[in-house]
Design a protein around this motif. Structure first.
Motif, PDB file in Angstrom:
ATOM      1  N   ARG A  67     -16.265  -1.382  22.588  1.00  0.00           N
ATOM      2  CA  ARG A  67     -17.697  -1.314  22.675  1.00  0.00           C
ATOM      3  C   ARG A  67     -18.035  -2.491  20.841  1.00  0.00           C
ATOM      4  NH1 ARG A  67     -20.244  -1.821  27.323  1.00  0.00           N
ATOM      5  NH2 ARG A  67     -20.063   0.366  27.373  1.00  0.00           N
ATOM      6  N   ALA A  68     -16.755  -2.635  20.315  1.00  0.00           N
ATOM      7  CA  ALA A  68     -16.837  -3.000  18.802  1.00  0.00           C
ATOM      8  C   ALA A  68     -15.201  -2.365  18.557  1.00  0.00           C
ATOM      9  CB  ALA A  68     -17.484  -2.097  17.622  1.00  0.00           C
ATOM     10  N   VAL A  69     -15.241  -3.299  17.294  1.00  0.00           N
ATOM     11  CA  VAL A  69     -13.694  -3.067  16.776  1.00  0.00           C
ATOM     12  C   VAL A  69     -13.990  -1.999  15.524  1.00  0.00           C
ATOM     13  CG1 VAL A  69     -13.391  -5.496  15.819  1.00  0.00           C
ATOM     14  CG2 VAL A  69     -11.633  -4.066  15.359  1.00  0.00           C
ATOM     15  N   LEU A  70     -12.996  -1.427  14.840  1.00  0.00           N
ATOM     16  CA  LEU A  70     -13.273  -0.643  13.993  1.00  0.00           C
ATOM     17  C   LEU A  70     -12.169  -0.827  12.876  1.00  0.00           C
ATOM     18  CD1 LEU A  70     -14.358   1.135  16.511  1.00  0.00           C
ATOM     19  CD2 LEU A  70     -15.075   3.273  15.153  1.00  0.00           C
ATOM     20  N   THR A  71     -11.952  -0.481  12.102  1.00  0.00           N
ATOM     21  CA  THR A  71     -11.139  -1.039  10.739  1.00  0.00           C
ATOM     22  C   THR A  71     -11.401   0.418  10.057  1.00  0.00           C
ATOM     23  OG1 THR A  71     -12.034  -1.986   9.029  1.00  0.00           O
ATOM     24  CG2 THR A  71     -11.847  -3.128  11.192  1.00  0.00           C
ATOM     25  N   ARG A  72     -10.418   0.188   8.902  1.00  0.00           N
ATOM     26  CA  ARG A  72      -9.867   1.996   8.146  1.00  0.00           C
ATOM     27  C   ARG A  72      -8.623   2.048   7.563  1.00  0.00           C
ATOM     28  NH1 ARG A  72      -7.921   7.681  10.461  1.00  0.00           N
ATOM     29  NH2 ARG A  72      -6.509   6.160  10.017  1.00  0.00           N
ATOM     30  N   SER A  73      -9.341   1.208   5.843  1.00  0.00           N
ATOM     31  CA  SER A  73      -8.760   1.188   4.973  1.00  0.00           C
ATOM     32  C   SER A  73      -9.067   2.036   4.237  1.00  0.00           C
ATOM     33  CB  SER A  73      -8.297  -0.315   4.327  1.00  0.00           C
ATOM     34  OG  SER A  73      -9.800  -0.619   4.243  1.00  0.00           O
ATOM     35  N   GLY A  74      -8.884   2.009   2.213  1.00  0.00           N
ATOM     36  CA  GLY A  74      -8.452   2.855   1.217  1.00  0.00           C
ATOM     37  C   GLY A  74      -7.940   4.248   1.094  1.00  0.00           C
ATOM     38  N   TRP A  75      -7.571   4.199   0.304  1.00  0.00           N
ATOM     39  CA  TRP A  75      -6.895   5.681  -0.358  1.00  0.00           C
ATOM     40  C   TRP A  75      -8.012   6.304  -1.048  1.00  0.00           C
ATOM     41  CZ3 TRP A  75      -3.927   6.802  -5.454  1.00  0.00           C
ATOM     42  CH2 TRP A  75      -3.347   8.074  -4.637  1.00  0.00           C
ATOM     43  N   LEU A  76      -8.257   5.988  -2.286  1.00  0.00           N
ATOM     44  CA  LEU A  76      -9.296   6.340  -3.064  1.00  0.00           C
ATOM     45  C   LEU A  76     -10.583   6.828  -3.001  1.00  0.00           C
ATOM     46  CD1 LEU A  76      -8.260   5.573  -6.586  1.00  0.00           C
ATOM     47  CD2 LEU A  76      -7.824   7.820  -5.578  1.00  0.00           C
ATOM     48  N   ASP A  77     -11.267   5.555  -2.052  1.00  0.00           N
ATOM     49  CA  ASP A  77     -12.046   5.109  -1.875  1.00  0.00           C
ATOM     50  C   ASP A  77     -11.740   4.566  -0.791  1.00  0.00           C
ATOM     51  OD1 ASP A  77     -13.257   5.602  -4.483  1.00  0.00           O
ATOM     52  OD2 ASP A  77     -14.114   3.763  -4.455  1.00  0.00           O
ATOM     53  N   ARG A  78     -12.559   5.340   1.311  1.00  0.00           N
ATOM     54  CA  ARG A  78     -12.344   5.566   1.905  1.00  0.00           C
ATOM     55  C   ARG A  78     -13.176   4.899   2.702  1.00  0.00           C
ATOM     56  NH1 ARG A  78     -10.361  11.703   3.985  1.00  0.00           N
ATOM     57  NH2 ARG A  78      -8.422  11.935   3.024  1.00  0.00           N
ATOM     58  N   VAL A  79     -12.329   3.212   3.613  1.00  0.00           N
ATOM     59  CA  VAL A  79     -13.936   2.230   4.046  1.00  0.00           C
ATOM     60  C   VAL A  79     -13.159   2.440   5.235  1.00  0.00           C
ATOM     61  CG1 VAL A  79     -14.684   0.224   4.253  1.00  0.00           C
ATOM     62  CG2 VAL A  79     -13.761   1.330   1.520  1.00  0.00           C
ATOM     63  N   LEU A  80     -14.594   2.654   6.360  1.00  0.00           N
ATOM     64  CA  LEU A  80     -14.575   2.144   7.406  1.00  0.00           C
ATOM     65  C   LEU A  80     -16.110   0.953   7.792  1.00  0.00           C
ATOM     66  CD1 LEU A  80     -14.881   5.786   8.295  1.00  0.00           C
ATOM     67  CD2 LEU A  80     -12.441   4.099   9.080  1.00  0.00           C
ATOM     68  N   GLN A  81     -14.973   0.214   8.781  1.00  0.00           N
ATOM     69  CA  GLN A  81     -15.915  -1.112   8.882  1.00  0.00           C
ATOM     70  C   GLN A  81     -15.462  -1.066  10.430  1.00  0.00           C
ATOM     71  OE1 GLN A  81     -13.451  -3.801   7.608  1.00  0.00           O
ATOM     72  NE2 GLN A  81     -14.695  -4.105   5.630  1.00  0.00           N
ATOM     73  N   VAL A  82     -17.282  -1.242  11.233  1.00  0.00           N
ATOM     74  CA  VAL A  82     -17.292  -1.626  12.689  1.00  0.00           C
ATOM     75  C   VAL A  82     -17.406  -3.498  12.974  1.00  0.00           C
ATOM     76  CG1 VAL A  82     -18.774  -0.416  14.475  1.00  0.00           C
ATOM     77  CG2 VAL A  82     -18.101   1.164  12.503  1.00  0.00           C
ATOM     78  N   VAL A  83     -17.492  -3.669  13.298  1.00  0.00           N
ATOM     79  CA  VAL A  83     -18.230  -4.752  14.384  1.00  0.00           C
ATOM     80  C   VAL A  83     -18.022  -5.121  15.621  1.00  0.00           C
ATOM     81  CG1 VAL A  83     -17.648  -7.469  13.839  1.00  0.00           C
ATOM     82  CG2 VAL A  83     -16.727  -6.154  12.504  1.00  0.00           C
ATOM     83  N   PRO A  84     -19.391  -5.199  16.351  1.00  0.00           N
ATOM     84  CA  PRO A  84     -19.969  -4.977  17.970  1.00  0.00           C
ATOM     85  C   PRO A  84     -18.138  -6.461  17.922  1.00  0.00           C
ATOM     86  CG  PRO A  84     -21.660  -4.608  16.599  1.00  0.00           C
ATOM     87  CD  PRO A  84     -20.592  -5.092  15.660  1.00  0.00           C
ATOM     88  N   TRP A  85     -18.292  -6.180  19.316  1.00  0.00           N
ATOM     89  CA  TRP A  85     -17.237  -7.909  19.234  1.00  0.00           C
ATOM     90  C   TRP A  85     -17.955  -8.875  19.451  1.00  0.00           C
ATOM     91  CZ3 TRP A  85     -12.539  -6.857  19.395  1.00  0.00           C
ATOM     92  CH2 TRP A  85     -11.481  -4.977  19.842  1.00  0.00           C
TER      93      TRP A  85
ATOM     94  N   HIS B 180       0.760  -1.070   0.074  1.00  0.00           N
ATOM     95  CA  HIS B 180       0.166   0.328  -0.123  1.00  0.00           C
ATOM     96  C   HIS B 180       0.823   1.518  -0.139  1.00  0.00           C
ATOM     97  CE1 HIS B 180      -3.328  -2.551   1.230  1.00  0.00           C
ATOM     98  NE2 HIS B 180      -2.260  -3.054   2.138  1.00  0.00           N
ATOM     99  N   PRO B 181       1.190   1.620  -1.401  1.00  0.00           N
ATOM    100  CA  PRO B 181       2.657   3.201  -1.500  1.00  0.00           C
ATOM    101  C   PRO B 181       1.782   4.345  -0.739  1.00  0.00           C
ATOM    102  CG  PRO B 181       1.571   2.281  -3.240  1.00  0.00           C
ATOM    103  CD  PRO B 181       0.945   1.268  -2.263  1.00  0.00           C
ATOM    104  N   PHE B 182       0.064   4.148  -1.014  1.00  0.00           N
ATOM    105  CA  PHE B 182      -0.035   5.408  -0.423  1.00  0.00           C
ATOM    106  C   PHE B 182      -0.906   5.420   0.363  1.00  0.00           C
ATOM    107  CE2 PHE B 182       0.144   5.600  -5.602  1.00  0.00           C
ATOM    108  CZ  PHE B 182       1.337   6.146  -5.717  1.00  0.00           C
TER     109      PHE B 182
END
Length: 511
Positions: free
Chosen positions: A416-434, A402-404
């Motif tokens: 209460r949950a694990v939150l993930t973040r990814s993406g450069w052009l299209d930004r993505v956030l994910q929420v998964v309750p424990w 992921h160079p950028f």
């Protein structure tokens, strides 16, 4: 004993009712239209292509054969439709909804009231033209346990939907301890409340068929997508960019005298245009509201839909922001809902996109409604705005993958949950309750092992959200796996609320 319910026709003395007689013709209407269109096009070709006067008897024969074919098609469709209608019946029984169908291959489907998760109202274009509606009943079981009542008069469909929601809420309530004979806590009195023996059908108004049964909560409006924003979101999409690129290419080819090649682009252009049109008609007039522990939505231009998403069935959420939406601050909200979504009687399948385009404030308001936890919502807002304290990113070795976007990839171990973040052009956030994490997988390819990297994937239910954190350091990946296992086990033991992010006080120190 069975319930007296509104129906589209008499079904006999066994308590079953038939759907509306036009139901099979609504489902097969497109086929009939296609047959007529084909015959009509053939006749137009004959008329246009006639070079001279027909031979004796040729005109009568050419018109007689298509007329006979059309007549046989119509008669056959009517007979098959009536046969299908006669053997399609439904009943609201003592413990569940029953559906009989099939003339040769008989089918008996049943959904218990305590297993009902959602009851939706769908009105395709042909059904709206004839004043009919479809009632979709989604249960907590597999796909075979779902039932679709198609079609009923719209008023009857609303009444059936309201009664099903009331019966489902009644069946899913904890059984109170038996009281004195004839009292409100006795089994006989509860049965009398839930199963009226005749009389008029309870009104299907805003309070539901029986007040105080879960369907009576007032709806709290959360979101309304303006038509202007929906149109702008379609224009600011990759489909539009692709369409404009094809248009520019067509102009160039025309300028260099290669216009004959443009015909090969026509199918791609049509598909791209249809995708945009479908998006506009499907999400036109979208409104989202919260009624008790259920998110309800209404949308559609040609096909109107009244859908519901039970909060206790939401397993994971994802908000995505395409690069073209970044200046406007718009996001798409998707959810994984436990239990397969069923298809409509007209063949259209369900989807798990909750909102196609919303502002940041609207997305955060929806997230708080779904999670019932302002702490998780605040954590999501911190990830949207910046990189908060506690965020675990990927090491510098991940720049080869992921160079950028290396500085944006990672996770935040929320309360209460694990939150993930990814993406450069299209930004993505994910929420998964424990408490919704079912299992985890650590993945490490040959290059990952060489760079001491690993990816963690959380197993969720089937849906558009696939929670995953890629190319963490091996130590961080193992630490996340142990942390998720401990918190998921703890959250499942203590969770007593209807949603995954249990908002009740917790004095346990997380490891």
């Amino acid at each position: 004993m069975t319930l007296d319910e509104p129906s589209g026709g008499e079904g006999g003395g066994d308590g079953f009712s038939r759907v509306h007689p036009l139901s099979p013709f609504i489902r097969g209407g497109l086929v009939v239209i296609a047959v007529f269109g084909y015959v009509l096009s053939q006749q137009i070709d004959r008329v246009v292509g006639a070079a001279g006067p027909p031979a004796p008897g040729e005109g009568e024969t050419s018109l007689l054969v298509p007329a006979v074919l059309v007549l046989l098609t119509v008669v056959g469709a009517v007979l098959l439709g009536l046969l299908s209608w006669w053997f399609t019946r439904y009943r609201l029984g003592d413990t569940g909804l029953e559906m009989h169908s099939g003339a040769i291959m008989r089918q008996h489907r049943q959904v218990r009231y305590d297993r009902i998760q959602a009851v939706d109202l769908v009105r395709p274009l042909l059904a709206r033209m004839t004043g009919l509606s479809e009632v979709r009943v989604e249960s907590a079981g597999g796909g075979d346990s779902h039932v679709s009542i198609a079609y009923l008069r719209h008023t009857d469909a609303e009444a059936v939907r309201a009664r099903l929601l009331g019966l489902a809420a009644e069946a899913q309530q904890p059984t109170p301890s038996p009281g004195p004979e004839g009292g409100m806590g006795s089994p006989d009195s509860r049965a009398e409340l839930a199963r009226p023996k005749g009389g008029p059908v309870p009104p299907a108004g805003p309070e539901g068929p029986w007040p105080g049964r879960g369907a009576a909560e007032p709806a709290v409006p959360l979101l309304r997508v303006p038509v202007e924003r929906l149109i702008a979101s379609v224009l600011l999409s990759w489909d539009t960019i692709f369409f404009l690129a094809l248009l520019c290419l067509a102009l160039v080819l025309t300028f260099v005298d290669l216009g004959v090649v443009i015909g090969g682009f026509l199918p791609v252009v049509l598909i791209t245009g249809m995708r945009s049109i479908i998006r506009l008609t499907r999400w036109y007039g979208l409104t989202v509201a919260l009624r008790g522990q259920t998110l309800t939505s209404q949308r559609g231009l040609t096909d109107t839909r009244h859908s519901s998403v039970p909060l206790q069935r939401v397993q994971a959420l994802e908000v995505q922001q395409p690069v073209l939406w970044r200046r406007a601050g718009w996001w798409t909200l998707k959810v994984n809902v436990a239990g397969a979504r069923i298809a409509s009687a007209d063949g259209d399948s369900g989807e798990s996109v909750l909102v196609p385009v919303a502002t940041t404030d609207e997305v955060l308001r929806l997230l708080e409604a779904v999670t019932a936890d302002p702490v998780t919502t605040a954590e999501v807002a911190s990830l949207v705005a910046d990189t908060p304290e506690g965020f675990v990113g990927v090491p510098s070795a991940a720049r080869w993958f992921h160079p950028f976007a290396r500085r944006r990839i990672g996770y935040l171990p929320g309360r209460r949950a694990v939150l993930t973040r990814s993406g450069w052009l299209d930004r993505v956030l994910q929420v998964v309750p424990w408490g919704r994490i079912q299992s985890m997988t650590l993945q490490q390819g040959p290059l990952d092992r060489r760079l001491d990297l690993a990816s963690v994937q959380f197993l969720s239910t089937v849906g558009p959200v696939r929670p995953r954190v890629e190319h963490l350091s091996t130590d961080d990946a193992q630490r996340l796996a142990h942390l998720a296992a401990a918190r998921a086990s703890h959250a499942r033991r203590r969770s007593s609320g209807p949603v995954g992010c249990d908002p009740t006080p917790d004095t346990v120190d997380w490891p």
